[in-house]
Design a protein around this motif. Structure first.
Motif, PDB file in Angstrom:
ATOM      1  N   CYS A 123      27.274  10.515  18.381  1.00 47.96           N
ATOM      2  CA  CYS A 123      26.966  11.398  19.506  1.00 47.96           C
ATOM      3  C   CYS A 123      26.830  10.581  20.789  1.00 47.96           C
ATOM      4  N   ASP A 124      27.113  11.237  21.891  1.00 45.97           N
ATOM      5  CA  ASP A 124      26.957  10.634  23.206  1.00 45.97           C
ATOM      6  C   ASP A 124      26.161  11.619  24.056  1.00 45.97           C
ATOM      7  N   THR A 125      25.109  11.110  24.702  1.00 51.59           N
ATOM      8  CA  THR A 125      24.238  11.945  25.513  1.00 51.59           C
ATOM      9  C   THR A 125      24.485  11.655  26.993  1.00 51.59           C
ATOM     10  N   THR A 126      24.545  12.718  27.778  1.00 54.57           N
ATOM     11  CA  THR A 126      24.730  12.597  29.224  1.00 54.57           C
ATOM     12  C   THR A 126      23.625  13.372  29.918  1.00 54.57           C
ATOM     13  N   ILE A 127      23.047  12.768  30.928  1.00 55.37           N
ATOM     14  CA  ILE A 127      22.046  13.442  31.759  1.00 55.37           C
ATOM     15  C   ILE A 127      22.740  13.892  33.041  1.00 55.37           C
TER      16      ILE A 127
END
Length: 168
Positions: free
Chosen positions: A58-62
Motif C-alpha cells: 500500500c501507498d499512503t498520500t496526504i
C-alpha cells in the motif's frame, strides 16, 4: 509490470468520501479523487491509500487542501473636510470573536495619510477624515488575522478626496 494492477483506492479509514471543514473529498470508482470546496477559508487534510490486493503493498498520500483569503480592494470618494467610515468584510470561515485588525505595517489606531487621517477600531472599521486638499490618498492597508483559522486577510482601501461642491 508496475506491481499495482487493479489497485484498491480509498480514504485511510476505508471509506470513499469525507466532509472536512472547508472541503469534501470523494474517491471515485475509477480511482480519481475529487475535492470540492465549501466557499470557506481554511485548511483540511485528507488521507488516501492505494493498495495492491495481490501483493498487499500500500501507498499512503496526504492531501492538504488550503483555501487562502482573497485580497480585497475598497474604493471610496468623499469631499474635502469630511469623514467616512469603511469596514473590512471578513472572509467566510473567519471567526469575528478571534479576529484582530491592524494596519499592514503592524500598527493600530491612528494613521496619518497624505491628505487626512485614518483611525482603525477593534471591529475592522476605518474612520477616515479628509483634510482641505483634494487628491488621491495613499492606499490604506488593513490586515484581519483570525486566530481560529491561522489565516490573515488583507484589504486595501483607496480613497479619493474631491474638492467641495459649490452651492448656489
Amino acid at each position: 509490470p508496475d506491481g499495482f494492477s487493479d489497485p484498491v483506492i480509498t480514504l485511510c479509514d476505508g471509506s470513499t468520501s469525507e466532509s472536512g471543514t472547508i472541503a469534501n473529498i470523494e474517491v471515485l470508482p475509477n480511482g480519481c479523487v475529487v475535492v470540492s470546496g465549501k466557499n470557506l477559508v481554511g485548511r483540511d487534510t485528507f488521507c488516501v491509500v492505494v493498495c495492491n490486493p495481490i501483493t498487499d503493498v500500500c501507498d499512503t498520500t496526504i492531501i492538504v487542501v488550503v483555501v487562502p483569503p482573497t485580497p480585497d480592494t475598497i474604493r471610496e470618494t468623499l469631499p474635502t473636510d469630511s469623514t467616512i467610515t469603511v469596514c473590512v468584510d471578513l472572509e467566510n470561515g473567519f471567526n469575528p470573536s478571534t479576529t484582530t485588525y491592524s494596519y499592514c505595517n503592524g500598527s493600530t489606531g491612528t494613521l496619518t495619510g497624505t491628505l487626512g487621517t485614518a483611525v482603525l477600531d477593534n471591529n475592522g472599521c476605518v474612520t477616515y477624515t479628509a483634510g482641505s486638499i483634494p487628491g488621491n490618498e495613499a492606499p490604506i492597508c488593513v490586515v484581519a488575522c483570525d486566530a481560529t483559522t491561522g489565516f490573515c486577510d488583507t484589504t486595501i482601501i483607496i480613497i479619493t478626496v474631491t474638492p467641495p461642491r459649490d452651492t448656489i
